[in-house]
Design an enzyme around this catalytic site. Structure first.
Site, PDB file in Angstrom:
ATOM      1  N   TYR A 179      73.813   0.309  17.275  1.00 41.46           N
ATOM      2  CA  TYR A 179      72.352   0.385  17.090  1.00 41.46           C
ATOM      3  C   TYR A 179      71.745  -0.997  16.845  1.00 41.46           C
ATOM      4  CZ  TYR A 179      73.408   5.364  16.074  1.00 41.46           C
ATOM      5  OH  TYR A 179      73.868   6.648  16.112  1.00 41.46           O
ATOM      6  N   HIS A 236      82.882   5.675  17.014  1.00 47.26           N
ATOM      7  CA  HIS A 236      81.646   6.173  17.627  1.00 47.26           C
ATOM      8  C   HIS A 236      81.912   7.096  18.830  1.00 47.26           C
ATOM      9  CE1 HIS A 236      77.170   4.946  18.012  1.00 47.26           C
ATOM     10  NE2 HIS A 236      77.332   6.176  18.439  1.00 47.26           N
TER      11      HIS A 236
HETATM   12  N1  LIG Z   1      77.174   9.642  16.964  1.00 46.15           N
HETATM   13  C1  LIG Z   1      76.388   9.538  17.993  1.00 46.15           C
HETATM   14  O1  LIG Z   1      76.833   9.338  19.132  1.00 46.15           O
HETATM   15  C2  LIG Z   1      74.914   9.648  17.802  1.00 46.15           C
HETATM   16  C3  LIG Z   1      74.075   9.748  18.914  1.00 46.15           C
HETATM   17  C4  LIG Z   1      72.719   9.859  18.713  1.00 46.15           C
HETATM   18  C5  LIG Z   1      72.198   9.878  17.427  1.00 46.15           C
HETATM   19  N2  LIG Z   1      73.034   9.749  16.342  1.00 46.15           N
HETATM   20  C6  LIG Z   1      72.490   9.727  14.946  1.00 46.15           C
HETATM   21  O2  LIG Z   1      71.769  10.932  14.715  1.00 46.15           O
HETATM   22  C7  LIG Z   1      70.442  10.596  14.300  1.00 46.15           C
HETATM   23  C8  LIG Z   1      69.457  11.669  14.720  1.00 46.15           C
HETATM   24  O3  LIG Z   1      69.468  11.863  16.102  1.00 46.15           O
HETATM   25  P1  LIG Z   1      68.305  11.371  17.069  1.00 46.15           P
HETATM   26  O4  LIG Z   1      67.550  10.300  16.398  1.00 46.15           O
HETATM   27  O5  LIG Z   1      68.900  11.067  18.392  1.00 46.15           O
HETATM   28  O6  LIG Z   1      67.410  12.672  17.306  1.00 46.15           O
HETATM   29  P2  LIG Z   1      66.706  13.798  16.378  1.00 46.15           P
HETATM   30  O7  LIG Z   1      66.830  13.471  14.955  1.00 46.15           O
HETATM   31  O8  LIG Z   1      67.171  15.115  16.891  1.00 46.15           O
HETATM   32  O9  LIG Z   1      65.196  13.690  16.847  1.00 46.15           O
HETATM   33  C9  LIG Z   1      64.408  12.575  16.592  1.00 46.15           C
HETATM   34  C10 LIG Z   1      63.042  12.833  17.260  1.00 46.15           C
HETATM   35  O10 LIG Z   1      62.375  13.893  16.599  1.00 46.15           O
HETATM   36  C11 LIG Z   1      61.091  13.441  16.137  1.00 46.15           C
HETATM   37  N3  LIG Z   1      60.853  14.081  14.842  1.00 46.15           N
HETATM   38  C12 LIG Z   1      61.501  13.841  13.664  1.00 46.15           C
HETATM   39  N4  LIG Z   1      61.059  14.657  12.694  1.00 46.15           N
HETATM   40  C13 LIG Z   1      60.111  15.450  13.263  1.00 46.15           C
HETATM   41  C14 LIG Z   1      59.299  16.492  12.772  1.00 46.15           C
HETATM   42  N5  LIG Z   1      59.407  16.915  11.503  1.00 46.15           N
HETATM   43  N6  LIG Z   1      58.425  17.083  13.625  1.00 46.15           N
HETATM   44  C15 LIG Z   1      58.331  16.683  14.915  1.00 46.15           C
HETATM   45  N7  LIG Z   1      59.085  15.686  15.449  1.00 46.15           N
HETATM   46  C16 LIG Z   1      59.978  15.084  14.627  1.00 46.15           C
HETATM   47  C17 LIG Z   1      61.211  11.936  16.032  1.00 46.15           C
HETATM   48  O11 LIG Z   1      59.962  11.322  16.276  1.00 46.15           O
HETATM   49  P3  LIG Z   1      59.332  10.240  15.248  1.00 46.15           P
HETATM   50  O12 LIG Z   1      60.381   9.218  14.943  1.00 46.15           O
HETATM   51  O13 LIG Z   1      58.173   9.699  16.046  1.00 46.15           O
HETATM   52  O14 LIG Z   1      58.896  11.032  14.046  1.00 46.15           O
HETATM   53  C18 LIG Z   1      62.169  11.618  17.189  1.00 46.15           C
HETATM   54  O15 LIG Z   1      61.463  11.548  18.417  1.00 46.15           O
HETATM   55  C19 LIG Z   1      70.209   9.242  14.977  1.00 46.15           C
HETATM   56  O16 LIG Z   1      69.077   8.576  14.474  1.00 46.15           O
HETATM   57  C20 LIG Z   1      71.519   8.575  14.715  1.00 46.15           C
HETATM   58  O17 LIG Z   1      71.598   8.088  13.381  1.00 46.15           O
HETATM   59  C21 LIG Z   1      74.382   9.641  16.522  1.00 46.15           C
END
Ligand SMILES: NC(=O)c1ccc[n+]([C@@H]2O[C@H](COP(=O)([O-])OP(=O)(O)OC[C@H]3O[C@@H](n4cnc5c(N)ncnc54)[C@H](OP(=O)(O)O)[C@@H]3O)[C@@H](O)[C@H]2O)c1
Length: 284
Positions: free
Chosen positions: A48, A106
Site C-alpha cells: 500500500y 499478502h
Molecule cells: N489482503 C488483501 O489482499 C486485501 C485486499 C484489499 C483490501 N484489503 C484490506 O481490507 C480493507 C477494506 O477493503 P477495501 O478498502 O478494499 O473495501 P471495503 O472496505 O469493502 O469498501 C470500501 C469502500 O466502501 C466505502 N464505504 C465505507 N464505509 C461506507 C459506508 N458506511 N457507507 C457507504 N460507503 C462506505 C468507501 O468509500 P469512502 O472511503 O469514500 O467512504 C470505499 O469506497 C482495505 O482497506 C485493506 O486494508 C486487503
C-alpha cells in the site's frame, strides 16, 4: 470493542480500519481520525506504500502502543527468507514501532515458504505477536500448514455478504486459523448499499446497510476491516455493537452468498495474469 482470541492467546479487535489505496498523507489523517473515533486495529501492507502514514499517526495519536493492534503484510516481491526478513525490518522502521501485532503473507505467490520461515523466526523473537496469511485458498493453505512448524493464526480473504466462505471458515478453524474479511463491503460492488434484503433488516434495527453487513460478519466470528476516508462513516462502521441479528435475518443474509470473489479468482489463470501485470510483478 469486542476481541477475538487467536490460537496463541493474543487478543485482536474483531473490527478494524483498512487503509488500501490511501496515500501516506491521507493515511496519516485518516488513521488519526480512526483512532480518535475508537478503532484500535489498523490494517496496512508493504504494497500500500502507506506504512509511514500509519507510523506517523500511531506515534502522534496519544493512545498507547499496547492498546493498538497493527497489521502489515509482506509483499510478493519481498518473498523469500532473506528478502522477507529485510522487508520486515523496513516495515518496523516505517511504522516507527518495536514490534508489529500481526504480519501476513499478502499473497500465496513467489517463495512463500522462505517468507514463512522469516515470519516464524520473527514471531519467536517477539518482533511480531502473531503471524498469518492472506489470499491463501485451500491448496496453498494446506500446502503451508502441512509442511510448516506454526499454523497461520489468520487468513485474510475477500469476504462479505456475497462471498461468505462458510466452508472455508470451518476448514480454517480445524487448523486454529481465524478468518479475517477484506473488502467487507465488497468495495460497494453488487449494489450492496442498495440491497433490498439488507435494507429491510437495517430498517428493523434503525441501522444502515453498512452496519448490517459488518454485523453479519462479526456475529459470525469474522474479523472485519472496513475502509472509509470519511470520519462520519468511520464512526458509522464502528457503531455495530449495540444490536444483534436474529437467526431468521442471518438466514436471509446467508441466501445472498454467491460463493465467488469479486476482485480476483485465484483459480483463474487470466485473473492471476492480470494481477501480476497490474502490480508489475515477476521477471517476464
Ligand atoms: N489482503 C488483501 O489482499 C486485501 C485486499 C484489499 C483490501 N484489503 C484490506 O481490507 C480493507 C477494506 O477493503 P477495501 O478498502 O478494499 O473495501 P471495503 O472496505 O469493502 O469498501 C470500501 C469502500 O466502501 C466505502 N464505504 C465505507 N464505509 C461506507 C459506508 N458506511 N457507507 C457507504 N460507503 C462506505 C468507501 O468509500 P469512502 O472511503 O469514500 O467512504 C470505499 O469506497 C482495505 O482497506 C485493506 O486494508 C486487503
Amino acid at each position: 470493542m469486542k476481541f477475538i482470541t487467536l490460537s496463541n492467546g493474543v487478543k485482536m479487535p474483531i473490527l478494524g480500519y483498512g487503509t488500501f489505496t490511501m496515500s501516506n498523507d491521507e493515511t496519516e489523517r485518516c488513521v488519526t481520525e480512526a483512532i480518535q473515533v475508537g478503532y484500535r486495529l489498523i490494517d496496512t501492507a508493504q504494497a500500500y506504500r502507506n506504512e509511514e502514514g500509519v507510523g506517523n499517526a500511531i506515534v502522534k495519536c496519544g493512545v498507547s502502543r499496547e492498546e493498538l493492534f497493527i497489521t502489515t503484510k509482506i509483499w510478493v516481491e519481498n518473498a523469500g527468507y532473506e528478502k522477507a526478513k529485510r522487508s520486515l525490518e523496513e516495515s518496523l522502521k516505517k511504522l516507527q514501532t518495536e514490534y508489529i501485532d500481526l504480519v501476513l503473507i499478502h499473497q500465496a505467490f513467489n517463495d512463500y515458504y522462505g517468507t514463512w520461515k522469516a515470519l516464524e523466526e520473527a514471531y519467536k523473537s517477539g518482533k511480531v505477536r502473531a503471524i498469518g496469511v492472506s489470499n491463501f485458498y485451500p491448496d496453498r493453505f494446506m500446502d503451508l500448514v502441512t509442511f510448516s512448524e506454526i499454523n497461520p493464526m489468520i487468513n485474510q480473504l475477500e469476504t462479505h455478504v456475497f462471498q461468505q466462505h462458510k466452508n472455508d471458515k470451518k476448514f480454517l478453524e480445524k487448523y486454529g486459523t481465524k478468518l479475517e474479511a477484506w473488502a467487507p463491503f465488497a468495495r460497494g460492488s453488487h449494489g450492496i448499499f442498495e440491497n433490498e434484503v439488507l435494507m429491510q433488516i437495517a430498517k428493523q434495527h434503525n441501522k444502515t446497510i453498512g452496519q448490517v453487513a459488518l454485523r453479519f460478519l462479526i456475529q459470525n466470528g469474522i474479523i472485519a476491516i472496513p475502509k472509509s476516508v470519511h470520519k462520519n462513516r468511520m464512526e458509522e462502521n464502528l457503531n455495530i455493537f449495540d444490536f444483534s441479528l436474529s437467526n431468521e435475518n442471518i438466514k436471509k443474509i446467508e441466501e445472498l452468498d454467491l460463493g465467488e470473489n469479486v476482485f480476483m479468482d485465484h483459480e483463474n489463470a487470466e485473473d492471476i495474469e492480470r494481477f501480476f501485470k497490474m502490480f508489475k510483478i515477476g521477471n517476464k
